[in-house]
Design a protein around this motif. Structure first.
Motif, PDB file in Angstrom:
ATOM      1  N   GLY A  45       3.868  -0.583   4.838  1.00  0.00           N
ATOM      2  CA  GLY A  45       3.158  -1.444   5.773  1.00  0.00           C
ATOM      3  C   GLY A  45       1.651  -1.304   5.681  1.00  0.00           C
ATOM      4  N   ASN A  46       0.969  -1.908   6.635  1.00  0.00           N
ATOM      5  CA  ASN A  46      -0.483  -1.908   6.656  1.00  0.00           C
ATOM      6  C   ASN A  46      -1.027  -0.851   7.597  1.00  0.00           C
ATOM      7  OD1 ASN A  46      -0.691  -4.173   4.905  1.00  0.00           O
ATOM      8  ND2 ASN A  46      -0.270  -5.533   6.638  1.00  0.00           N
ATOM      9  N   ASP A  47      -2.251  -0.385   7.324  1.00  0.00           N
ATOM     10  CA  ASP A  47      -2.933   0.556   8.202  1.00  0.00           C
ATOM     11  C   ASP A  47      -3.341  -0.164   9.488  1.00  0.00           C
ATOM     12  OD1 ASP A  47      -2.769   1.717   5.725  1.00  0.00           O
ATOM     13  OD2 ASP A  47      -4.750   2.635   5.809  1.00  0.00           O
ATOM     14  N   ILE A  48      -3.375   0.587  10.601  1.00  0.00           N
ATOM     15  CA  ILE A  48      -3.854   0.040  11.877  1.00  0.00           C
ATOM     16  C   ILE A  48      -4.824   1.036  12.507  1.00  0.00           C
ATOM     17  CG2 ILE A  48      -1.734  -1.256  12.256  1.00  0.00           C
ATOM     18  CD1 ILE A  48      -0.995   0.867  14.376  1.00  0.00           C
ATOM     19  N   SER A  49      -5.504   0.593  13.539  1.00  0.00           N
ATOM     20  CA  SER A  49      -6.384   1.449  14.340  1.00  0.00           C
ATOM     21  C   SER A  49      -7.369   2.207  13.458  1.00  0.00           C
ATOM     22  CB  SER A  49      -5.543   2.432  15.175  1.00  0.00           C
ATOM     23  OG  SER A  49      -6.376   3.167  16.053  1.00  0.00           O
ATOM     24  N   PHE A  50      -8.224   1.480  12.759  1.00  0.00           N
ATOM     25  CA  PHE A  50      -9.193   2.104  11.863  1.00  0.00           C
ATOM     26  C   PHE A  50     -10.295   2.819  12.654  1.00  0.00           C
ATOM     27  CE2 PHE A  50      -7.286  -1.156   9.227  1.00  0.00           C
ATOM     28  CZ  PHE A  50      -7.099  -0.485   8.025  1.00  0.00           C
TER      29      PHE A  50
ATOM     30  N   CYS B 238       2.402   4.421   8.560  1.00  0.00           N
ATOM     31  CA  CYS B 238       3.824   4.735   8.727  1.00  0.00           C
ATOM     32  C   CYS B 238       4.332   5.419   7.462  1.00  0.00           C
ATOM     33  CB  CYS B 238       4.604   3.449   9.004  1.00  0.00           C
ATOM     34  SG  CYS B 238       6.380   3.711   9.262  1.00  0.00           S
ATOM     35  N   PHE B 239       4.787   6.687   7.587  1.00  0.00           N
ATOM     36  CA  PHE B 239       5.360   7.440   6.485  1.00  0.00           C
ATOM     37  C   PHE B 239       6.890   7.357   6.563  1.00  0.00           C
ATOM     38  CE2 PHE B 239       1.329   9.472   7.469  1.00  0.00           C
ATOM     39  CZ  PHE B 239       0.755   9.634   6.221  1.00  0.00           C
ATOM     40  N   VAL B 240       7.557   7.098   5.433  1.00  0.00           N
ATOM     41  CA  VAL B 240       9.022   7.085   5.357  1.00  0.00           C
ATOM     42  C   VAL B 240       9.462   7.831   4.111  1.00  0.00           C
ATOM     43  CG1 VAL B 240       9.202   4.893   6.603  1.00  0.00           C
ATOM     44  CG2 VAL B 240       9.074   4.898   4.104  1.00  0.00           C
ATOM     45  N   ARG B 241      10.756   8.039   3.996  1.00  0.00           N
ATOM     46  CA  ARG B 241      11.290   8.693   2.792  1.00  0.00           C
ATOM     47  C   ARG B 241      11.155   7.759   1.597  1.00  0.00           C
ATOM     48  NH1 ARG B 241      14.544   9.912   6.917  1.00  0.00           N
ATOM     49  NH2 ARG B 241      15.896   8.140   6.442  1.00  0.00           N
ATOM     50  N   LYS B 242      11.076   8.324   0.427  1.00  0.00           N
ATOM     51  CA  LYS B 242      10.839   7.549  -0.788  1.00  0.00           C
ATOM     52  C   LYS B 242      11.988   6.562  -1.048  1.00  0.00           C
ATOM     53  CE  LYS B 242       7.436   7.691  -3.850  1.00  0.00           C
ATOM     54  NZ  LYS B 242       6.811   8.871  -4.430  1.00  0.00           N
TER      55      LYS B 242
ATOM     56  N   LEU C 227       0.113   4.818  -2.310  1.00  0.00           N
ATOM     57  CA  LEU C 227       0.035   3.376  -2.110  1.00  0.00           C
ATOM     58  C   LEU C 227       1.373   2.821  -1.617  1.00  0.00           C
ATOM     59  CD1 LEU C 227      -1.878   2.404  -5.364  1.00  0.00           C
ATOM     60  CD2 LEU C 227      -2.820   2.633  -3.057  1.00  0.00           C
ATOM     61  N   PRO C 228       1.321   1.803  -0.743  1.00  0.00           N
ATOM     62  CA  PRO C 228       2.562   1.095  -0.388  1.00  0.00           C
ATOM     63  C   PRO C 228       3.189   0.478  -1.632  1.00  0.00           C
ATOM     64  CG  PRO C 228       0.770   0.532   1.107  1.00  0.00           C
ATOM     65  CD  PRO C 228       0.166   1.318  -0.014  1.00  0.00           C
ATOM     66  N   ALA C 229       4.486   0.188  -1.534  1.00  0.00           N
ATOM     67  CA  ALA C 229       5.224  -0.301  -2.703  1.00  0.00           C
ATOM     68  C   ALA C 229       4.614  -1.566  -3.281  1.00  0.00           C
ATOM     69  CB  ALA C 229       6.687  -0.546  -2.316  1.00  0.00           C
ATOM     70  N   TRP C 230       4.230  -2.506  -2.397  1.00  0.00           N
ATOM     71  CA  TRP C 230       3.691  -3.773  -2.921  1.00  0.00           C
ATOM     72  C   TRP C 230       2.363  -3.558  -3.619  1.00  0.00           C
ATOM     73  CZ3 TRP C 230      -0.970  -5.789  -1.375  1.00  0.00           C
ATOM     74  CH2 TRP C 230      -1.551  -5.238  -0.234  1.00  0.00           C
TER      75      TRP C 230
ATOM     76  N   VAL D 249      12.795   0.353   6.333  1.00  0.00           N
ATOM     77  CA  VAL D 249      11.540   0.376   7.089  1.00  0.00           C
ATOM     78  C   VAL D 249      10.415  -0.060   6.160  1.00  0.00           C
ATOM     79  CG1 VAL D 249       9.915   1.766   8.408  1.00  0.00           C
ATOM     80  CG2 VAL D 249      12.378   2.224   8.564  1.00  0.00           C
ATOM     81  N   LEU D 250       9.806  -1.213   6.489  1.00  0.00           N
ATOM     82  CA  LEU D 250       8.745  -1.758   5.643  1.00  0.00           C
ATOM     83  C   LEU D 250       7.379  -1.699   6.332  1.00  0.00           C
ATOM     84  CD1 LEU D 250      10.627  -4.918   4.361  1.00  0.00           C
ATOM     85  CD2 LEU D 250      10.457  -2.660   3.279  1.00  0.00           C
ATOM     86  N   GLY D 251       7.332  -1.175   7.561  1.00  0.00           N
ATOM     87  CA  GLY D 251       6.073  -1.067   8.286  1.00  0.00           C
ATOM     88  C   GLY D 251       6.347  -0.864   9.759  1.00  0.00           C
ATOM     89  N   LEU D 252       5.302  -0.839  10.558  1.00  0.00           N
ATOM     90  CA  LEU D 252       5.459  -0.589  11.985  1.00  0.00           C
ATOM     91  C   LEU D 252       6.291  -1.664  12.667  1.00  0.00           C
ATOM     92  CD1 LEU D 252       1.806   0.552  12.850  1.00  0.00           C
ATOM     93  CD2 LEU D 252       3.834   1.997  12.674  1.00  0.00           C
ATOM     94  N   ASN D 253       6.204  -2.891  12.189  1.00  0.00           N
ATOM     95  CA  ASN D 253       6.924  -3.986  12.847  1.00  0.00           C
ATOM     96  C   ASN D 253       8.416  -3.994  12.529  1.00  0.00           C
ATOM     97  OD1 ASN D 253       6.683  -4.667  10.200  1.00  0.00           O
ATOM     98  ND2 ASN D 253       5.669  -6.648  10.539  1.00  0.00           N
ATOM     99  N   SER D 254       8.866  -3.067  11.680  1.00  0.00           N
ATOM    100  CA  SER D 254      10.307  -3.007  11.361  1.00  0.00           C
ATOM    101  C   SER D 254      10.942  -1.721  11.874  1.00  0.00           C
ATOM    102  CB  SER D 254      10.510  -3.126   9.840  1.00  0.00           C
ATOM    103  OG  SER D 254       9.854  -2.081   9.159  1.00  0.00           O
ATOM    104  N   LEU D 255      10.288  -1.067  12.890  1.00  0.00           N
ATOM    105  CA  LEU D 255      10.823   0.178  13.455  1.00  0.00           C
ATOM    106  C   LEU D 255      11.717  -0.066  14.672  1.00  0.00           C
ATOM    107  CD1 LEU D 255       7.704   2.558  13.285  1.00  0.00           C
ATOM    108  CD2 LEU D 255       9.810   2.681  11.921  1.00  0.00           C
TER     109      LEU D 255
END
Length: 657
Positions: free
Chosen positions: A203-208, A118-122, A252-255, A127-133
């Motif tokens: 967020g985390n990567d999915i569907s590897f 999931c790409f978002v603006r800086k 990298l994700p923020a965390w 939006v912290l990942g797919l589950n927050s869309l």
């Protein structure tokens, strides 16, 4: 220009030169690899018609690491599958794994893993990942799996775009809240558009999805070679440089960024603590070292005496080695004074080495055995003379000597003298003459002469190091160098024996019918890039299809060797003309070059085993071709005008029209 790209280019060039100097790729070792012609950034044909992409650069680096030639063929994806299954290509450079494909192909180790992110603006903090869309507008690419992934989340407004370029523009313009799509393609576009400072991954990567090279079933050896090379590229960092070239540094994700900062600070703190401990330790070590040095001084005299004994033992050891060598050997200092004469030389020339040692060369009768003018040029101008022959009288009979003159150098590459190795080839020459008329390929005299000549060069190098051994015994750099170089010389001897075994062992003969014109044109493709680089013009055969009968691989090897010799004879700028003619009884393939030509006295010897004018040749290439020609009932005729041209005619007696 990005310095990272310059580094990749430099590494590839260095590897190219290393492989070309150390390994001579045989034409049958050319690996044909297919790939999708429109799948950026992995593989695609750019606006200038060049085949580019991450997979293309990786394949070239793997080929250089292995030391083989590859041919990359862009094609439609379906055609690539068909070509691999039919054996028209050896591999497909990039294919994702699944159970169905495992039943059809064998795969290399994974070299790339892709996923959905999931790409978002800086500046986005919601939006912290797919589950927050939920309740947000998310952009996806048409036909991408991302749409199905969002459908499982529910209550998300999905906006479709034809490509991720447009989706990222709308994200920056705040018309959508996020872009969900292929991670690596996204990184490539972000790097290409230089918008790294505007977007981030959350967020985390999915569907590897894992990617590797696909090979035809059962090609285990080739797969192992590529797996080993891939591991080496990852260890030496070349793989990661190629990755960053096409996909940039990972966003990298923020965390993860915060975790990276934490680890960095932790490393700094640990480093400071270790430095303090190191300083304390160093103080204690210095105190102990002073005490140790005081004790060591007491043993200096004993060590000096031991070294003197070692030098004496080394001298005796060296003398035993030199006297054990079957070839005669004489060494000179830079002023021409004789240093050593081994026992083999005394027996060979019927002389007493004590009468020669310590005397200058022109004060002795060495002129009866070697050319004095050549010896002077070797000492004064550092010239070397290989495989010189000279007649001399021994016990009232005329004998023939073969000798090599080479300058000697110290570790700083300063001239310190010369060495001559001598061998009596009287019997070999006589045997060679007696057997030449019966059968060139079984000429024992020439084999013995060739082997002795080839072995003499490594022996000369070994002798040089032995001669320096007493002076440089305590020199660590010298010991390291002799440890590395002597095995190399031994390996040279091993390679010679390997070539000899390949030359002499029985070959499996496979008869088949094939198109000679097509085989010649396919062989030309192997040398296409080399001839373009050397500005050599060549014509492809356009006559009608001509079917011949024989061992296709052996006949191809004959054509390859003739073409390679023509290219080597031209070196830079010239022309090679190919002609194919047929009559009722024969098919004649003519290969004509305008290179340096062949001297008249060498024409009858070019197919002799171990005869070569090339610095790095073994002299078995054309000899092997001659043997293949006999097996396939092919006559070879060579004519030449020195300095102007050479013409090689292959006359085939077995053909079907």
């Amino acid at each position: 220009m990005n310095y990272r790209y310059l580094l990749i280019f430099f590494i590839l060039v260095v590897m190219l030169f290393a492989s070309s100097n150390s390994y001579c790729t045989k034409p049958e070792d050319v690996i044909i690899i297919g790939g999708e012609k429109n799948y950026p950034p992995f593989e695609y044909i750019d606006e200038e018609g060049e085949f580019r992409g991450f997979n293309v650069d990786l394949m070239k680096a793997l080929a250089l690491q292995i030391g083989i030639d590859i041919k990359l063929v862009p094609m439609d994806w379906v055609d690539a599958h068909i070509s691999l299954q039919n054996g028209e290509i050896d591999a497909i450079q990039g294919m994702n794994y699944n159970d169905a494909r495992f039943t059809m192909y064998d795969f290399s180790e994974e070299y790339l893993k892709n996923s959905l992110v999931c790409f978002v603006r800086k500046d986005d903090t919601e939006v912290l990942g797919l589950n927050s869309l939920t309740g947000k507008r998310a952009a996806v690419q048409r036909s991408d799996f991302a749409a199905y992934a969002l459908a499982d989340q529910g209550e998300i407004e999905v906006v479709f775009f034809s490509n991720l370029d447009d989706a990222f523009e709308k994200l920056i313009e705040n018309e959508v809240d996020a872009v969900v799509g292929n991670k690596l393609t996204g990184l490539y576009i972000i790097q290409k558009k230089k918008i790294e400072d505007q977007l981030k991954i959350v967020g985390n990567d999915i569907s590897f999805t894992s990617y590797g090279m696909a090979f035809k079933k059962g090609n285990t050896l080739l797969i192992n070679e590529f797996n080993t090379a891939l591991e080496s590229l990852k260890k030496n960092g070349i793989y990661y440089n190629i990755y960053e070239k096409w996909f940039g540094k990972e966003i990298l994700p923020a965390w993860k960024q915060q975790l990276k900062v934490f680890y960095t600070l932790l490393v700094i703190i640990i480093a400071v603590i270790l430095l303090n401990l190191l300083f304390i330790r160093m103080n204690n070590i210095l105190k102990m070292e002073v005490e140790k040095r005081t004790i060591d001084l007491k043993y200096v005299n004993l060590e000096l005496k031991r070294n003197q004994r070692i030098i004496k033992e080394s001298d005796r050891y060296k003398e035993q080695i030199l006297n054990g060598i079957g070839n005669g050997l004489i060494t000179f200092d830079k002023n021409g004074y004789i240093i050593t004469v081994n026992k083999s030389c005394e027996n060979l020339l019927n002389i007493n080495g004590r009468d020669y040692a310590g005397r200058k060369y022109d004060e002795t009768d060495l002129g009866s055995f070697v050319n004095i003018h050549q010896l002077e040029e070797c000492l004064l101008e550092e010239k070397q003379f290989i495989l010189q022959e000279k007649k001399y009288i021994k016990d009232g009979k005329e004998n023939i000597l073969s000798y090599i003159l080479k300058p000697l150098f110290d570790l700083n590459n300063h001239n310190i003298g010369a060495v001559v190795t001598i061998n009596d080839i009287t019997e070999i020459t006589s045997l060679r003459k007696r057997l030449a008329e019966s059968d060139k390929m079984n000429s024992l005299g020439k084999l013995i002469s060739g082997i002795s000549h080839e072995i003499r060069n490594p022996l000369t190098s070994i002798k040089t190091y032995i001669d320096l051994l007493p002076k440089k015994y305590d020199n660590t750099e010298f010991r390291d160098k002799i440890t590395k170089e002597l095995p190399n010389e031994i390996e040279r001897l091993n390679e010679l024996l390997t070539d000899l075994i390949n030359y002499s062992k029985p070959k499996k003969f496979k008869i088949e019918k094939f198109d000679l014109r097509l085989l010649v044109n396919q062989t030309l493709d192997i040398f296409r890039s080399q001839m373009d680089k050397q500005e050599i013009k060549v014509n492809y055969l356009e006559e009608q299809k001509i079917q011949i009968v024989g061992d296709k691989q052996q006949i191809k090897q004959i054509i390859v060797n003739v073409l390679k010799n023509s290219i080597d004879a031209i070196m830079v700028s010239g022309e090679i003309v190919l002609e194919l003619k047929k009559d009722n009884d024969h098919v004649v393939l003519s290969i004509i070059d305008d290179g340096i030509g062949i001297e008249e006295e060498d024409i009858d010897r070019i197919f002799d085993p171990f005869y070569t004018n090339k610095d790095n040749g073994t002299g078995l290439g054309l000899a092997l071709c001659y043997q293949y020609a006999r097996d396939n009932d092919i006559d070879i005729q060579v004519t030449s005008s020195p300095g102007e041209w050479t013409k090689v005619e292959l006359i085939f007696n077995m053909f079907t029209g």
